[in-house]
Scaffold this motif. Structure first.
Motif, PDB file in Angstrom:
ATOM      1  N   SER A 158      -5.462  18.671  32.680  1.00 23.13           N
ATOM      2  CA  SER A 158      -5.685  17.262  32.356  1.00 23.13           C
ATOM      3  C   SER A 158      -5.464  16.927  30.897  1.00 23.13           C
ATOM      4  N   ALA A 159      -5.700  17.876  29.995  1.00 22.83           N
ATOM      5  CA  ALA A 159      -5.453  17.575  28.586  1.00 22.83           C
ATOM      6  C   ALA A 159      -3.986  17.238  28.362  1.00 22.83           C
ATOM      7  N   GLY A 160      -3.093  17.992  28.998  1.00 22.50           N
ATOM      8  CA  GLY A 160      -1.673  17.697  28.883  1.00 22.50           C
ATOM      9  C   GLY A 160      -1.315  16.357  29.484  1.00 22.50           C
ATOM     10  N   LEU A 161      -1.941  16.017  30.612  1.00 16.36           N
ATOM     11  CA  LEU A 161      -1.669  14.724  31.235  1.00 16.36           C
ATOM     12  C   LEU A 161      -2.119  13.582  30.336  1.00 16.36           C
ATOM     13  N   ARG A 162      -3.315  13.684  29.794  1.00 19.64           N
ATOM     14  CA  ARG A 162      -3.829  12.603  28.955  1.00 19.64           C
ATOM     15  C   ARG A 162      -3.008  12.467  27.685  1.00 19.64           C
ATOM     16  N   GLN A 163      -2.639  13.592  27.099  1.00 24.26           N
ATOM     17  CA  GLN A 163      -1.845  13.539  25.881  1.00 24.26           C
ATOM     18  C   GLN A 163      -0.497  12.886  26.145  1.00 24.26           C
ATOM     19  N   ASN A 164       0.112  13.214  27.284  1.00 18.98           N
ATOM     20  CA  ASN A 164       1.417  12.653  27.600  1.00 18.98           C
ATOM     21  C   ASN A 164       1.351  11.149  27.856  1.00 18.98           C
ATOM     22  N   LEU A 208       4.835  18.663  32.098  1.00 17.86           N
ATOM     23  CA  LEU A 208       3.991  17.542  31.700  1.00 17.86           C
ATOM     24  C   LEU A 208       2.520  17.812  31.995  1.00 17.86           C
ATOM     25  N   SER A 209       2.229  18.235  33.216  1.00 15.71           N
ATOM     26  CA  SER A 209       0.835  18.360  33.630  1.00 15.71           C
ATOM     27  C   SER A 209       0.123  19.548  32.990  1.00 15.71           C
ATOM     28  N   TYR A 210       0.885  20.573  32.600  1.00 19.03           N
ATOM     29  CA  TYR A 210       0.292  21.731  31.920  1.00 19.03           C
ATOM     30  C   TYR A 210       0.818  21.857  30.492  1.00 19.03           C
ATOM     31  N   ARG A 211       1.236  20.760  29.935  1.00 15.89           N
ATOM     32  CA  ARG A 211       1.932  20.774  28.648  1.00 15.89           C
ATOM     33  C   ARG A 211       1.126  21.462  27.546  1.00 15.89           C
ATOM     34  N   ARG A 212      -0.125  21.051  27.346  1.00 15.68           N
ATOM     35  CA  ARG A 212      -0.920  21.600  26.238  1.00 15.68           C
ATOM     36  C   ARG A 212      -1.131  23.102  26.416  1.00 15.68           C
ATOM     37  N   LEU A 213      -1.454  23.522  27.619  1.00 17.43           N
ATOM     38  CA  LEU A 213      -1.690  24.937  27.888  1.00 17.43           C
ATOM     39  C   LEU A 213      -0.433  25.764  27.626  1.00 17.43           C
ATOM     40  N   LEU A 214       0.688  25.342  28.185  1.00 17.35           N
ATOM     41  CA  LEU A 214       1.910  26.141  28.116  1.00 17.35           C
ATOM     42  C   LEU A 214       2.534  26.108  26.722  1.00 17.35           C
ATOM     43  N   GLU A 215       2.471  24.965  26.053  1.00 14.73           N
ATOM     44  CA  GLU A 215       2.992  24.915  24.692  1.00 14.73           C
ATOM     45  C   GLU A 215       2.101  25.711  23.743  1.00 14.73           C
ATOM     46  N   GLY A 216       0.809  25.800  24.064  1.00 11.55           N
ATOM     47  CA  GLY A 216      -0.075  26.654  23.286  1.00 11.55           C
ATOM     48  C   GLY A 216       0.327  28.114  23.395  1.00 11.55           C
ATOM     49  N   LEU A 217       0.741  28.532  24.583  1.00 11.64           N
ATOM     50  CA  LEU A 217       1.206  29.907  24.770  1.00 11.64           C
ATOM     51  C   LEU A 217       2.510  30.142  24.010  1.00 11.64           C
ATOM     52  N   VAL A 242       7.709  31.050  28.248  1.00 18.43           N
ATOM     53  CA  VAL A 242       7.013  30.500  29.407  1.00 18.43           C
ATOM     54  C   VAL A 242       8.031  30.019  30.431  1.00 18.43           C
ATOM     55  N   HIS A 243       7.845  30.429  31.687  1.00 18.55           N
ATOM     56  CA  HIS A 243       8.605  29.894  32.819  1.00 18.55           C
ATOM     57  C   HIS A 243       7.609  29.295  33.800  1.00 18.55           C
ATOM     58  N   ALA A 244       7.777  28.023  34.135  1.00 20.13           N
ATOM     59  CA  ALA A 244       6.862  27.337  35.049  1.00 20.13           C
ATOM     60  C   ALA A 244       7.655  26.778  36.221  1.00 20.13           C
ATOM     61  N   TRP A 245       7.350  27.261  37.408  1.00 20.17           N
ATOM     62  CA  TRP A 245       8.079  26.830  38.610  1.00 20.17           C
ATOM     63  C   TRP A 245       7.580  25.463  39.054  1.00 20.17           C
ATOM     64  N   GLY A 246       8.519  24.526  39.305  1.00 25.76           N
ATOM     65  CA  GLY A 246       8.171  23.196  39.783  1.00 25.76           C
ATOM     66  C   GLY A 246       8.355  23.087  41.287  1.00 25.76           C
ATOM     67  N   TYR A 247       7.342  22.593  41.996  1.00 25.52           N
ATOM     68  CA  TYR A 247       7.433  22.501  43.458  1.00 25.52           C
ATOM     69  C   TYR A 247       6.457  21.462  43.986  1.00 25.52           C
ATOM     70  N   VAL A 248       6.677  21.048  45.224  1.00 24.49           N
ATOM     71  CA  VAL A 248       5.741  20.207  45.965  1.00 24.49           C
ATOM     72  C   VAL A 248       5.199  21.054  47.109  1.00 24.49           C
TER      73      VAL A 248
END
Length: 242
Positions: A208-214, A36-45, A52-58
């Motif tokens: 932030s672009a991905g966040l706003r779009q979502n 979600l937070s990097y959606r535009r960037l990663l979907e662009g790739l 694309v593999h994106a690790w989710g963590y806190v």
């Protein structure tokens, strides 16, 4: 259209015939839901036919342990992908903010990567990163720091990080970026080939672009930021492609 899939703690985008793989570790709490937070960037790739593999963590205090965990999960997902589509070129590692540090601390020292693209490298102390800690620690009589500490991180990079090919991306209005200190440490290594790129934007430009779009839809997008993100996608794609 390529769809996100959950692979344990990793979110994946798998084009039908990917030409290469990008392994992403995001920054701080943005990385809890990278799809979600990097959606535009990663979907662009992914639109450039990159898996694309994106690790989710806190984030926690033991950054070395989290670096090891990210490396382990991303390696396992790469094996799953290659079992499906066949062998791929050595993956590109992509980090944002704290995610850059975690990639740099990977237990293989960067050896099993094509290169690292580091967006807005951040290596602050714990009390700088967590304002509440700065207020409470003196009152409670304790001191804590990330492991490894900022200075120790830079030492480990100089001595134990072996990937010569790195691109450090900084944004014009970013008070959190510490790429100059990273560049200085990388350049002290033999045969270093690190490059730098400066783009307009701020620390949240990759996300932030991905966040706003979502949350708000396309109408909330900013044209200048979208253009920077487009340039960023093109640059990363060039570094990732064989």
């Amino acid at each position: 259209m390529t769809r996100w899939r959950r692979l344990g703690k990793v979110w994946g985008l798998w084009p039908a015939q990917p030409i290469a793989l990008v392994e992403m570790v995001g920054g701080s709490y943005l990385a809890a839901s990278p799809q979600l937070s990097y959606r535009r960037l990663l979907e662009g790739l992914a639109d450039h036919n990159l898996a694309v593999h994106a690790w989710g963590y806190v984030p926690g205090f033991d950054h070395q342990a989290q670096a090891n965990e990210a490396w382990k999960h991303l390696r396992r997902c790469r094996q799953q992908l290659e079992a499906r589509v066949g062998a791929l070129p050595t993956p590109l590692r992509l980090g944002h903010s704290l995610g850059c540090k975690l990639h740099l601390l990977a237990p293989d020292g960067g050896r099993n990567s094509r290169a690292l693209v580091a967006l807005s490298f951040n290596n602050f102390t714990a009390d700088r990163s967590i304002p509440m800690l700065r207020e409470l620690a003196p009152k409670l009589g304790f001191y804590t720091e990330f492991s490894p500490s900022p200075n120790e991180t830079l030492r480990l990079i100089r001595e134990s990080y072996h990937q010569p090919q790195n691109l450090l991306v900084s944004f014009g209005d970013d008070s959190l970026d510490q790429s100059p200190s990273l560049l200085h440490s990388l350049q002290q290594r033999v045969e270093d080939a690190t490059q730098s790129l400066h783009l307009p934007g701020d620390h949240l430009t990759p996300a932030s672009a991905g966040l706003r779009q979502n949350l708000l839809g396309d109408w909330a997008d900013d044209s200048a930021r979208a253009e920077t993100l487009k340039q960023l996608v093109e640059t990363i794609s060039c570094w990732a492609s064989p």
